[in-house]
Design a protein around this motif. Structure first.
Motif, short mmCIF file in Angstrom:
data_model
loop_
_atom_site.label_atom_id
_atom_site.label_comp_id
_atom_site.label_asym_id
_atom_site.label_seq_id
_atom_site.Cartn_x
_atom_site.Cartn_y
_atom_site.Cartn_z
N MET A 1 2.19 78.08 22.43
CA MET A 1 3.02 77.80 21.28
C MET A 1 3.94 76.62 21.57
O MET A 1 4.14 75.78 20.70
CB MET A 1 3.80 79.08 20.96
N ILE A 2 4.48 76.59 22.76
CA ILE A 2 5.38 75.49 23.12
C ILE A 2 4.64 74.17 23.09
O ILE A 2 5.17 73.16 22.61
CB ILE A 2 6.02 75.75 24.50
N ALA A 3 3.40 74.16 23.56
CA ALA A 3 2.60 72.92 23.53
C ALA A 3 2.37 72.50 22.09
O ALA A 3 2.39 71.30 21.78
CB ALA A 3 1.27 73.14 24.24
N GLY A 4 2.15 73.45 21.19
CA GLY A 4 1.97 73.13 19.77
C GLY A 4 3.22 72.54 19.16
O GLY A 4 3.16 71.59 18.39
N LEU A 5 4.38 73.11 19.50
CA LEU A 5 5.65 72.57 18.99
C LEU A 5 5.90 71.17 19.52
O LEU A 5 6.33 70.28 18.78
CB LEU A 5 6.80 73.50 19.37
N ARG A 6 5.64 70.97 20.81
CA ARG A 6 5.85 69.63 21.40
C ARG A 6 4.93 68.60 20.74
O ARG A 6 5.35 67.48 20.45
CB ARG A 6 5.60 69.68 22.89
N ALA A 8 3.63 68.73 17.72
CA ALA A 8 4.06 68.50 16.34
C ALA A 8 5.27 67.56 16.31
O ALA A 8 5.35 66.66 15.47
CB ALA A 8 4.39 69.82 15.65
N ILE A 9 6.21 67.78 17.22
CA ILE A 9 7.39 66.90 17.28
C ILE A 9 6.97 65.48 17.63
O ILE A 9 7.48 64.51 17.06
CB ILE A 9 8.42 67.46 18.29
N ALA A 10 6.03 65.35 18.56
CA ALA A 10 5.56 64.02 18.93
C ALA A 10 4.89 63.32 17.76
O ALA A 10 4.95 62.09 17.64
CB ALA A 10 4.58 64.11 20.11
N LEU A 11 4.26 64.10 16.87
CA LEU A 11 3.62 63.53 15.69
C LEU A 11 4.61 63.30 14.55
O LEU A 11 4.27 62.74 13.52
CB LEU A 11 2.50 64.46 15.20
N CYS A 14 6.88 68.88 11.06
CA CYS A 14 7.30 70.27 11.29
C CYS A 14 6.30 71.23 10.67
O CYS A 14 6.60 72.41 10.51
CB CYS A 14 8.68 70.52 10.66
N SER A 15 5.14 70.77 10.32
CA SER A 15 4.15 71.59 9.63
C SER A 15 3.67 72.72 10.52
O SER A 15 3.25 72.50 11.66
CB SER A 15 2.96 70.72 9.21
N GLU A 16 3.70 73.94 9.99
CA GLU A 16 3.23 75.09 10.76
C GLU A 16 1.73 75.00 11.03
O GLU A 16 1.25 75.52 12.03
CB GLU A 16 3.58 76.39 10.06
N ASP A 17 1.01 74.34 10.15
CA ASP A 17 -0.43 74.15 10.38
C ASP A 17 -0.67 73.28 11.61
O ASP A 17 -1.55 73.56 12.42
CB ASP A 17 -1.10 73.52 9.16
N VAL A 18 0.11 72.21 11.74
CA VAL A 18 -0.04 71.32 12.89
C VAL A 18 0.33 72.06 14.17
O VAL A 18 -0.37 71.96 15.18
CB VAL A 18 0.82 70.05 12.72
N VAL A 19 1.42 72.82 14.14
CA VAL A 19 1.84 73.58 15.32
C VAL A 19 0.75 74.56 15.73
O VAL A 19 0.38 74.64 16.90
CB VAL A 19 3.17 74.32 15.06
#
Length: 93
Positions: A1-6, A8-11, A14-19
């Motif tokens: 999950m943390i990798a997904g948040l990182r 998404a932030i890099a992109l 804040c889209s939950e789909d991207v995370v």
């Protein structure tokens, strides 16, 4: 999950789909099977599951399950826009 948040932030989103997508990609890259807690969407026509293919849950069903909030904003007024149609630009002749 943390990798997904990182990711998404890099992109810059804040889209939950991207995370979710980026978290799954990171989990698969580490050799772990991603955990899915929501029930997968039921397709219109069921297809036989191939055990060789990874199982994918669609996030569209998650979005459709929640109703949109009521829009309490007043309707836009168009009188000001009509006035703009009659204005001329300063540089026009």
């Amino acid at each position: 999950m943390i990798a997904g948040l990182r990711a998404a932030i890099a992109l810059g989103t804040c889209s939950e789909d991207v995370v979710a997508l980026e978290a799954r990609k990171a989990a698969q890259a580490d050799g772990r099977a991603p955990t899915v807690t929501a029930a997968p969407a039921t397709p219109d026509r069921p297809e036989p599951a191939d055990p060789q293919l990874p199982q994918v849950s669609h996030l569209t069903a998650h979005h459709l399950a929640r109703p949109l909030p009521e829009d309490a904003r007043p309707l836009p007024r168009l009188e000001q826009w009509d006035e703009l149609l009659h204005l001329r630009r300063k540089d026009s002749s």
